[in-house]
Design an enzyme around this catalytic site. Structure first.
Site, PDB file in Angstrom:
ATOM      1  N   CYS A   1     -50.363  -9.550  38.910  1.00 12.59           N
ATOM      2  CA  CYS A   1     -50.739  -8.359  39.667  1.00 12.59           C
ATOM      3  C   CYS A   1     -51.844  -8.734  40.649  1.00 12.59           C
ATOM      4  CB  CYS A   1     -51.216  -7.258  38.727  1.00 12.59           C
ATOM      5  SG  CYS A   1     -51.878  -5.826  39.621  1.00 12.59           S
TER       6      CYS A   1
ATOM      7  N   CYS B   1     -47.094  -3.215  39.157  1.00  9.99           N
ATOM      8  CA  CYS B   1     -47.755  -3.576  37.901  1.00  9.99           C
ATOM      9  C   CYS B   1     -47.704  -2.404  36.937  1.00  9.99           C
ATOM     10  CB  CYS B   1     -49.209  -3.963  38.189  1.00  9.99           C
ATOM     11  SG  CYS B   1     -50.199  -4.234  36.702  1.00  9.99           S
TER      12      CYS B   1
ATOM     13  N   HIS C   1     -49.400 -25.475  42.660  1.00 11.46           N
ATOM     14  CA  HIS C   1     -49.000 -24.292  43.429  1.00 11.46           C
ATOM     15  C   HIS C   1     -48.581 -23.131  42.531  1.00 11.46           C
ATOM     16  CE1 HIS C   1     -48.103 -27.192  47.012  1.00 11.46           C
ATOM     17  NE2 HIS C   1     -49.381 -26.961  46.855  1.00 11.46           N
TER      18      HIS C   1
ATOM     19  N   ALA D   1     -41.179 -31.630  45.847  1.00 10.16           N
ATOM     20  CA  ALA D   1     -39.886 -30.932  45.927  1.00 10.16           C
ATOM     21  C   ALA D   1     -38.692 -31.851  45.658  1.00 10.16           C
ATOM     22  CB  ALA D   1     -39.731 -30.288  47.298  1.00 10.16           C
TER      23      ALA D   1
ATOM     24  N   ASN E   1     -39.784 -42.183  47.048  1.00  7.01           N
ATOM     25  CA  ASN E   1     -39.455 -41.127  48.005  1.00  7.01           C
ATOM     26  C   ASN E   1     -38.381 -41.614  48.975  1.00  7.01           C
ATOM     27  OD1 ASN E   1     -40.241 -38.375  48.694  1.00  7.01           O
ATOM     28  ND2 ASN E   1     -40.798 -39.202  50.688  1.00  7.01           N
TER      29      ASN E   1
HETATM   30 ZN    ZN Z   1     -52.293  -4.492  37.737  1.00  3.70          ZN
END
Ligand code: ZN
Length: 245
Positions: free
Chosen positions: A119, A144, A111, A12, A210
């Protein structure tokens, strides 16, 4: 001799200069939201339409930030253009390494990505931009278009597994690299922490950039505490020169 492979693990801290809030950080956009963690927790998201509506509004707010790559992202892309073999393993979902010009195949997104939606039923994917255009046009929880299922951002939420293929590739890159640079990551959570163990176990030179101490500082060959925006370009220039020499 083959050129040494440089692997960068980015967290991050690499994106905060772009104005992207670290939702764990004290000043994050997320702190303004009550129960912010619910918005990124799979069971709450799937079970509660109000959580989804709030999530879409949060995604809109993030889009409105219009964040672009900063000096750190640009320095990594420049290193790659200079001919140094580079792979990025990132904990970030903002896609800014690619926007800075690093080829997508050189970026492993542990991630997932917030630039796409997926969907939850048929797994169809599409651009986040299109979904947010539907939200702006009045759909507060767009479904969706293929199957009517619940759409979510293509990020790994709490309660979801990391993509085993991406993770496997990250481990392979970590084993293969000669230099492993961990930037802007607290190195306190899996899989970031485990990757550092893999890197040192395979004899890679470990550099940590860092602001705060990490559990791996003792194991590192070099620890840099300067702000990432200046420290990383400087470090990568030095690696380039070593590479050329
Ligand atoms: Zn779908």
């Amino acid at each position: 001799m083959a050129k040494p492979l440089v692997a960068l693990l980015t967290g991050a801290g690499v994106s905060t200069d772009s104005g992207i809030p670290d939702y764990r950080g004290p000043h994050g956009l997320w702190r303004a939201e009550p129960d912010a963690e619910k918005l990124v927790t799979y069971t709450y998201y799937m079970g509660d339409p109000e959580i989804r509506r709030r999530s879409w509004r949060m995604r809109q707010a993030l889009q409105e930030l219009g964040a672009g790559p900063n000096a750190a992202h640009l320095a990594v892309a420049e290193l790659e253009r200079a001919g140094v073999p580079v792979r990025v393993i990132t904990q970030n979902v903002d896609g800014l390494h690619q926007l800075a010009g690093l080829p997508a195949r050189k970026v492993l997104e542990l991630h997932g990505t917030a630039r796409e939606v997926v969907c939850t039923r048929c797994h169809a994917r599409g651009p986040m931009e299109d979904a947010l255009a539907r939200v702006a046009a009045g759909e507060d929880d767009p479904a969706c278009r293929t199957c009517g299922g619940i759409l979510k951002s293509a990020t790994v939420m709490f309660g979801e597994r990391l993509d085993p293929v991406v993770l496997g590739d990250a481990v392979a890159v970590t084993k293969a690299c000669q230099v492993f640079v961990a930037v802007g990551s607290s190195l306190q959570v899996h899989p970031a922490a485990g990757l550092v163990d893999v890197a040192t176990g395979h004899g890679a030179r470990l550099v940590i950039v860092n602001a705060e101490p990490t559990p791996y500082d003792e194991a590192a060959d070099e620890v840099i505490r300067e702000p990432i925006g200046t420290a990383l370009p400087k470090l990568l220039r030095r690696l380039r020169e070593e590479d050329a020499g």
